[in-house]
Design an enzyme around this catalytic site. Sequence first.
Site, mmCIF file in Angstrom:
data_model
loop_
_atom_site.group_PDB
_atom_site.id
_atom_site.type_symbol
_atom_site.label_atom_id
_atom_site.label_comp_id
_atom_site.label_asym_id
_atom_site.label_seq_id
_atom_site.Cartn_x
_atom_site.Cartn_y
_atom_site.Cartn_z
ATOM 1 N N HIS A 63 -14.968 -0.247 4.021
ATOM 2 C CA HIS A 63 -14.708 0.983 4.766
ATOM 3 C C HIS A 63 -15.893 1.954 4.715
ATOM 4 O O HIS A 63 -15.738 3.138 5.028
ATOM 5 C CB HIS A 63 -13.465 1.680 4.198
ATOM 6 N N ASP A 67 -17.613 0.726 -1.455
ATOM 7 C CA ASP A 67 -16.712 -0.270 -0.866
ATOM 8 C C ASP A 67 -17.510 -1.275 -0.038
ATOM 9 O O ASP A 67 -17.636 -1.138 1.177
ATOM 10 C CB ASP A 67 -15.660 0.420 -0.002
ATOM 11 N N ASP A 103 -11.064 -6.677 0.201
ATOM 12 C CA ASP A 103 -10.383 -5.617 0.950
ATOM 13 C C ASP A 103 -9.755 -6.251 2.193
ATOM 14 O O ASP A 103 -10.231 -7.286 2.684
ATOM 15 C CB ASP A 103 -11.385 -4.550 1.367
ATOM 16 N N CYS A 157 -7.723 1.787 1.895
ATOM 17 C CA CYS A 157 -8.848 1.051 1.310
ATOM 18 C C CYS A 157 -8.421 0.385 0.003
ATOM 19 O O CYS A 157 -8.110 1.061 -0.988
ATOM 20 C CB CYS A 157 -10.020 2.004 1.074
ATOM 21 N N SER A 171 0.804 -1.232 0.000
ATOM 22 C CA SER A 171 0.000 0.000 0.000
ATOM 23 C C SER A 171 0.831 1.272 0.000
ATOM 24 O O SER A 171 0.255 2.370 -0.106
ATOM 25 C CB SER A 171 -0.944 0.000 1.205
#
Length: 621
Positions: free
Chosen positions: A374, A353, A368, A388, A329
């Site tokens: 989220h 999401d 996720d 996310c 990430s």
Amino acid sequence: MATIPRRQTLKNTYRERYVYRRRMFVCIVLLMVMTGVLVSRYTQLQILDYDIYKTQSDRNRIQLMPIAPKRGLIFDRNGILLAENIPSYTLTVIRERVDELDETLAIIGELIELSDDDIEQFKKRLRRRRPYEEVPLKFRLSEKEIAIIAVNRHRIPGADVDAQLVRHYPQGELFAHVLGYVGRISEREQDTIDPVNYSGTHHIGKIGLEKYYEDLLHGTVGYQNVESNAHGRILRVLERHDPLPGGDIQLHIDAQVQKVAYDAMAGRRGAVVAIDPKTGGVIAMLSTPSYDANLFVGGISGKDYRALQNDNDLPLYNRALQGQYPPASTVKPLWALAGMYYGVVTPATRYADPGFFSLPNDTRRYRDWKRGGHGASVNMDQAIAESCDVYFYELAYKLGIDRLHDFGTRFGLGDVTGIDNTNERGGLLPSRQWKRDTRGSHWYPGETINVGIGQGFMLATPLQIAVATSVLASRGELRAPRLLAAVGGEPVEAPLLGKMEDVPESQWDAIQHSMEEVIYDVRGTGRSLRKGLQYRMAGKTGTAQVISIAAGEEYDSESLEKRKRDHALFVAYAPSEDPQIAVAVIIENGESGGGVAGPVARAVMDAYLLNSPDVASGEQQ
């Protein structure tokens, strides 16, 4: 008739005189001839061939001896000594002055301890020496060994104790992967180096800075004409030309910050890299676990080398330059910037999401990391602050691999950074062409999805991740990272490789704000770092998978072996309003980017910034 007896002569004086004179004549002639030969020979030696034999005589009496130059010193940015030269005593042998080599070695072996490796290496060096050159037999003699050799010199003609300056690293294993080390010149190196300039030297830079700047650090050899006796003992110096010492160099490295990083890593496997975004100077570069580079200077023993080589934690492996990890990430801010640059999203763009993402007409779910997602919809700030995955699955799909690849290369991903060190490995920023060339296959949309969260084929070294973070901090300036700051007091500037002038300031502002939310938002993945923070930080956490998890399964660290658990990553720069340091941390199998790697990065930043007069005191919100 009586016979008269013949008169017999008992002595013929005339004949004797004749014979005597004849012999004397022959003797005189022989004597004159021999005298003439002797005189002619003396004439030839003393008059006709005088210059020839005088030169040969002088060669036995006068020797041209090389003088090794003093190797340049290495200092950190604050003048702390990182590599010095200390006196060391070496037992050397001149082969031409030894009648029976094996017998001499046997006598020496009775006097002091000689290992099989000492003798083996000596014989190897003996094969590539020049006539009358001193060949090292044993390095780093103790005072007791020196005394024993001195007392027994009459038993070992041709052997002597030579005093030299050898490399020493006072910081031990703290800078092993940065500085590298010097070692004995190998047979392969002997064929490539200048034999004259290295005639008085037994060591050469092997890896790291010591090798990269070998020409600068080594210096130029000197020489002296000396008069010696029949045993090779120097009587007087007739002529001397001093060597030119190697250049002293100063690094961007901060030894105190490096020590803080080392302590914060607490022996865990991983790497820490800190860069000044304004100059490209490397403030700290650490790979753990490490090793003591001093072991290699005089020739590491087989036992010590096997111990390092067989260590499961790979202390010889420079993770900062050679470790290739999924950046995870930590690349999400880059892709968010790419989304704005290509007009795919704005900071206000929201994506739903539900906890997973699926490609059109595909039932596979890309989940996720947070079960359930989220929220109903996520914007850029929330996507980066909470990391996310679904947001970046969607964004990567809309950008496509071609634009992701092209934009990522502007941050230095996918190639070597060009740092002034050895053995750097490039990362991997995949593309359609790369897959055709290496896998013989087409590129699939699902592979783009994985690149969107820094996984899949994508790999980067900790140094590359730090450089990319530095580009974010400097708002588009890509510099080749540099360890060298100055030579002899003259500054050395890091090359500017590119500048992203086509990216609007508003987009840089948006990314910086989102990265600040990682630290300051109540749901930010790095929120634990803000307590007591005395400067404003922009950061991003990351967690890189080590093994694949099947679709529908949950990641359960307790059921996995330690070395199969996720890697923990964290990148940050500070102060965010005027960045002076950009940091990348990776801890193998650390699992939590914010909780494990983040504190290491903060400790490094505290050590560097809180001692700087440019950073205001007091907590910033």
